[in-house]
Design an enzyme around this catalytic site. Structure first.
Site, PDB file in Angstrom:
ATOM      1  N   GLU A   1      47.341  55.693  21.559  1.00  0.00           N
ATOM      2  CA  GLU A   1      47.472  54.278  21.177  1.00  0.00           C
ATOM      3  C   GLU A   1      46.360  53.827  20.228  1.00  0.00           C
ATOM      4  O   GLU A   1      45.640  52.864  20.506  1.00  0.00           O
ATOM      5  CB  GLU A   1      47.515  53.369  22.417  1.00  0.00           C
ATOM      6  CG  GLU A   1      48.797  53.521  23.203  1.00  0.00           C
ATOM      7  CD  GLU A   1      48.985  52.494  24.335  1.00  0.00           C
ATOM      8  OE1 GLU A   1      48.104  51.628  24.524  1.00  0.00           O
ATOM      9  OE2 GLU A   1      50.020  52.562  25.010  1.00  0.00           O
TER      10      GLU A   1
ATOM     11  N   HIS B   1      41.576  58.998  25.053  1.00  0.00           N
ATOM     12  CA  HIS B   1      42.404  57.956  25.662  1.00  0.00           C
ATOM     13  C   HIS B   1      41.492  56.756  25.967  1.00  0.00           C
ATOM     14  O   HIS B   1      41.194  56.476  27.123  1.00  0.00           O
ATOM     15  CB  HIS B   1      43.068  58.507  26.927  1.00  0.00           C
ATOM     16  CG  HIS B   1      44.243  57.704  27.408  1.00  0.00           C
ATOM     17  ND1 HIS B   1      45.531  58.189  27.426  1.00  0.00           N
ATOM     18  CD2 HIS B   1      44.334  56.445  27.879  1.00  0.00           C
ATOM     19  CE1 HIS B   1      46.355  57.256  27.891  1.00  0.00           C
ATOM     20  NE2 HIS B   1      45.650  56.201  28.182  1.00  0.00           N
TER      21      HIS B   1
ATOM     22  N   ARG C   1      51.452  65.133  31.307  1.00  0.00           N
ATOM     23  CA  ARG C   1      50.583  64.644  30.233  1.00  0.00           C
ATOM     24  C   ARG C   1      49.318  64.072  30.842  1.00  0.00           C
ATOM     25  O   ARG C   1      49.389  63.190  31.699  1.00  0.00           O
ATOM     26  CB  ARG C   1      51.292  63.571  29.419  1.00  0.00           C
ATOM     27  CG  ARG C   1      50.392  62.930  28.358  1.00  0.00           C
ATOM     28  CD  ARG C   1      51.144  61.870  27.575  1.00  0.00           C
ATOM     29  NE  ARG C   1      50.313  61.270  26.549  1.00  0.00           N
ATOM     30  CZ  ARG C   1      49.807  60.028  26.605  1.00  0.00           C
ATOM     31  NH1 ARG C   1      50.056  59.248  27.629  1.00  0.00           N
ATOM     32  NH2 ARG C   1      49.063  59.569  25.628  1.00  0.00           N
TER      33      ARG C   1
ATOM     34  N   TYR D   1      56.569  49.908  26.366  1.00  0.00           N
ATOM     35  CA  TYR D   1      56.663  49.159  27.611  1.00  0.00           C
ATOM     36  C   TYR D   1      57.580  47.962  27.506  1.00  0.00           C
ATOM     37  O   TYR D   1      58.439  47.745  28.333  1.00  0.00           O
ATOM     38  CB  TYR D   1      55.265  48.690  28.068  1.00  0.00           C
ATOM     39  CG  TYR D   1      54.413  49.839  28.536  1.00  0.00           C
ATOM     40  CD1 TYR D   1      54.556  50.332  29.823  1.00  0.00           C
ATOM     41  CD2 TYR D   1      53.511  50.459  27.685  1.00  0.00           C
ATOM     42  CE1 TYR D   1      53.806  51.409  30.256  1.00  0.00           C
ATOM     43  CE2 TYR D   1      52.764  51.537  28.111  1.00  0.00           C
ATOM     44  CZ  TYR D   1      52.907  52.013  29.393  1.00  0.00           C
ATOM     45  OH  TYR D   1      52.181  53.084  29.819  1.00  0.00           O
TER      46      TYR D   1
ATOM     47  N   ASN E   1      54.376  55.349  22.943  1.00  0.00           N
ATOM     48  CA  ASN E   1      54.309  54.665  24.242  1.00  0.00           C
ATOM     49  C   ASN E   1      55.117  53.388  24.104  1.00  0.00           C
ATOM     50  O   ASN E   1      55.009  52.692  23.093  1.00  0.00           O
ATOM     51  CB  ASN E   1      52.864  54.305  24.606  1.00  0.00           C
ATOM     52  CG  ASN E   1      51.998  55.531  24.829  1.00  0.00           C
ATOM     53  OD1 ASN E   1      52.488  56.659  24.760  1.00  0.00           O
ATOM     54  ND2 ASN E   1      50.725  55.319  25.094  1.00  0.00           N
TER      55      ASN E   1
ATOM     56  N   GLU F   1      54.557  57.588  27.095  1.00  0.00           N
ATOM     57  CA  GLU F   1      54.418  56.630  28.200  1.00  0.00           C
ATOM     58  C   GLU F   1      55.582  55.681  28.110  1.00  0.00           C
ATOM     59  O   GLU F   1      55.866  55.137  27.043  1.00  0.00           O
ATOM     60  CB  GLU F   1      53.121  55.806  28.079  1.00  0.00           C
ATOM     61  CG  GLU F   1      51.856  56.612  28.218  1.00  0.00           C
ATOM     62  CD  GLU F   1      50.594  55.750  28.145  1.00  0.00           C
ATOM     63  OE1 GLU F   1      50.669  54.510  28.270  1.00  0.00           O
ATOM     64  OE2 GLU F   1      49.520  56.345  27.952  1.00  0.00           O
TER      65      GLU F   1
END
Ligand SMILES: *[C@@H]1O[C@H](CO)[C@@H](O)[C@H](O)[C@H]1NC(C)=O
Ligand SMILES: *[C@@H]1O[C@H](CO)[C@@H](O)[C@H](O)[C@H]1NC(C)=O
Ligand SMILES: *[C@@H]1O[C@H](CO)[C@@H](O)[C@H](O)[C@H]1NC(C)=O
Ligand SMILES: *[C@@H]1O[C@H](CO)[C@@H](O)[C@H](O)[C@H]1NC(C)=O
Ligand SMILES: *[C@@H]1O[C@H](CO)[C@@H](O)[C@H](O)[C@H]1NC(C)=O
Length: 515
Positions: A185, A139, A95, A328, A326, A395
């Site tokens: 995002e 991005h 990606r 985290y 994504n 991600e």
């Protein structure tokens, strides 16, 4: 090579917690990712012009850290070697994002032939090695020219220019690229870039530790988000009308999935957590699925929330083939109705919650807590609210200091836990199609510069050749991808040195909250 020996020894011992690549459906994709400004370098070469991220970095990254992406990992020149490493690792997919201002330096108008050549070269190199390119169009790196001309995402004019840029990409690369993500995002770009000002284009108005020279934190996050949705929908309509039948690809949108759980079991905190999810994710997903903003947002934001005309609503509704997620870290949510009494409210005040870090101080400067049960809970709740659509984890990754880099047990533990949880999620009926580790190598990080990293490969930034060296996590992932058993021995070893072990007690507790 002591790392390799250790990993191989571990991989032959089997435990209950062990799994292999073959436990996953054959079409489930495993990959790794990067983004243009963070990895390419060559920022001033071959006709590329600056993006808002270049300008933000030159101005000192809002005082957060030093550095910029002028050289980064120099993937612009080293893509052949990097693709070799990917192939050796066994990645199904890579990606990456296209730098709009490399391909179309002024954001609109003429195409830069050198930029076109670069992306053709990269895509050809990937496909020749059997690696699928998964491409993001935006991005966080809007061409500075468009920011200067009309304020970028806060203007409706962005819709036309973004669609024209997307058209060039579909036309030039769509014969080989089957997975397109319009915006990475969107929720972070809109709220952090236009609300608190910690990200480019660093616009904000309310008192903040960041001194923004312009902006309006009460209105612009919502305006920017609205235009991202409309630009996405316009590009998706174009793709579907003009390219999809012939090219047989898919188009999606990407959001940061904040893992959120109520701080207490009180109904106030449980409702506040649902509201936080509406603000974080429903902000985009509700329009993309149902064509309108969540009712909690309409209520709290009021007239500052833009309105979709019925034509726009129909355009946005159903405009994704998949969601790029994504993930985290996770946070506790506490109800905070007092913030609604403020006169000049921003996005956080409109949300009326207090966000508390799950562990540590939540500042993204230390190792992230490992909370797969929270992620799984989030996905069940999204499926419940929005229905069943394909999700690619675009991600997901662990942060470590640069100095502990090669022996990155915390990253191995994080990957082991989350890849293992993907199996649980698939077995529990969640429609997950792929997992891309962030990041393939140590890149110029959004909130950490070069000081901390997420990479599978260590990059010797001090060495002019920018040598790449596999970390333990690269060896572990490669073992997994080559279908060698990966097991809990690694988990047990890291648990001793990390806080917050993923024990069953916690899993059961969170499962109770999901119901
Ligand atoms: C913001 O401005 C104030 C007052 O001029 C200054 O003290 C502070 O250092 C600035 N903050 C940043 C992050 O530049
Ligand atoms: C932000 O926009 C709102 C609505 O137009 C306006 O009332 C407010 O004064 C603006 N704030 C700033 C700091 O310009
Ligand atoms: C929430 O409720 C569960 C069971 O009802 C209990 O075990 C848990 O300790 C409670 N959590 C908090 C934070 O109060
Ligand atoms: C959070 O913790 C890190 C590492 O312990 C530290 O460097 C940082 O200053 C802390 N941030 C805040 C806001 O306390
Ligand atoms: C490594 O970095 C961490 C966080 O940046 C710091 O706390 C620690 O002291 C460093 N260790 C060494 C050996 O430099």
């Amino acid at each position: 090579m002591p790392l390799l020996v250790a990993a191989i020894l571990i991989s032959v011992v089997s435990f209950a917690n062990a799994f292999t690549r073959n436990d996953f459906p054959p079409n489930f994709l495993f990959g790794a990712g990067t983004s243009a400004y963070q990895v390419e370098g060559a920022a001033k070469e071959d006709g590329r012009k600056p993006s808002i991220w270049d300008i933000f970095a030159y101005a000192g990254n809002a005082g957060q850290f030093e550095g910029n992406g002028d050289i980064a990992c120099d993937q612009y020149h080293k893509y052949k070697d990097d693709v070799k490493l990917m192939a050796k690792m066994g990645l199904d997919a890579y990606r990456f994002s296209i730098s709009w201002s490399r391909l179309i330096p002024d954001g609109k108008g003429p195409i830069n032939p050198k930029g076109l050549q670069y992306y053709n070269n990269l895509i050809n190199e990937l496909t020749s090695q059997g690696i699928q390119p998964h491409v993001t169009l935006h991005h966080l790196d809007l061409p500075q020219a468009l920011e200067d001309e009309y304020g970028g995402w806060v203007s409706r004019r962005i819709i036309k220019d973004f669609t024209a840029y997307a058209d060039v990409c579909f036309k030039e690369f769509g014969d080989r690229v089957k997975y397109w993500t319009t915006v990475n995002e969107g929720n972070v770009g809109a709220s952090w870039g236009y609300g608190i000002g910690i990200l480019p284009p660093q616009r904000c108005s309310l008192p903040s530790i960041y001194n923004c020279s312009k902006g309006n934190s009460s209105t612009e996050p919502y305006l920017a988000a609205h235009h991202m949705l409309l630009a996405h929908a316009s590009a998706a309509r174009l793709y579907r009308k003009k390219y999809q039948v012939k090219q047989q690809g898919f188009i999606g949108f990407n959001l940061l999935i904040y893992g959120v759980i109520p701080l207490t079991n009180t109904s106030e905190d449980i409702i506040a957590t649902q509201r936080a999810q509406d603000f974080y994710i429903g902000w985009f997903l509700n329009p993309l699925i149902f064509g309108e903003y969540p009712s909690t947002m309409k209520k709290n934001v009021g007239s500052r929330l833009p309105i979709f005309t019925s034509r726009e609503s129909n355009l946005v509704k159903g405009s994704i083939d998949f969601l790029g997620a994504n993930f985290y870290s996770s946070f506790y949510i506490k109800n905070n109705p007092g913030s609604l009494k403020k006169k000049n409210r921003d996005y956080i005040a409109d949300m009326a919650v207090e966000v508390k870090s799950y562990s540590g101080n939540g500042s993204f400067t230390e190792e992230l807590p490992v909370t797969p049960w929270i992620l799984q809970g989030m996905l069940h709740s999204l499926k419940n609210d929005y229905g069943d659509f394909p999700i690619y984890f675009h991600e997901i990754g662990q942060l470590t200091g640069r100095n502990s880099s090669l022996d990155d047990w915390p990253r191995v533990w994080y990957m082991h836990e989350y890849i293992g949880s993907m199996l649980d999620m698939l077995r529990n009926g969640l429609n997950i199609r792929g997992y891309f580790v962030w990041a393939f190598l140590d890149v110029f990080e959004l909130l950490n510069g070069f000081e901390r990293s997420f990479g599978l490969y260590y990059v010797h930034f001090e060495d002019p050749s920018l040598r790449r060296q596999p970390k333990l996590s690269a060896v572990w992932y490669s073992n997994f991808l080559n279908n060698r058993l990966v097991d809990s021995k690694i988990t047990m070893k890291t648990e001793e040195s990390s806080s917050g072990p993923a024990n069953h007690h916690k899993r059961v507790k969170i499962a109770a909250f999901i119901k």
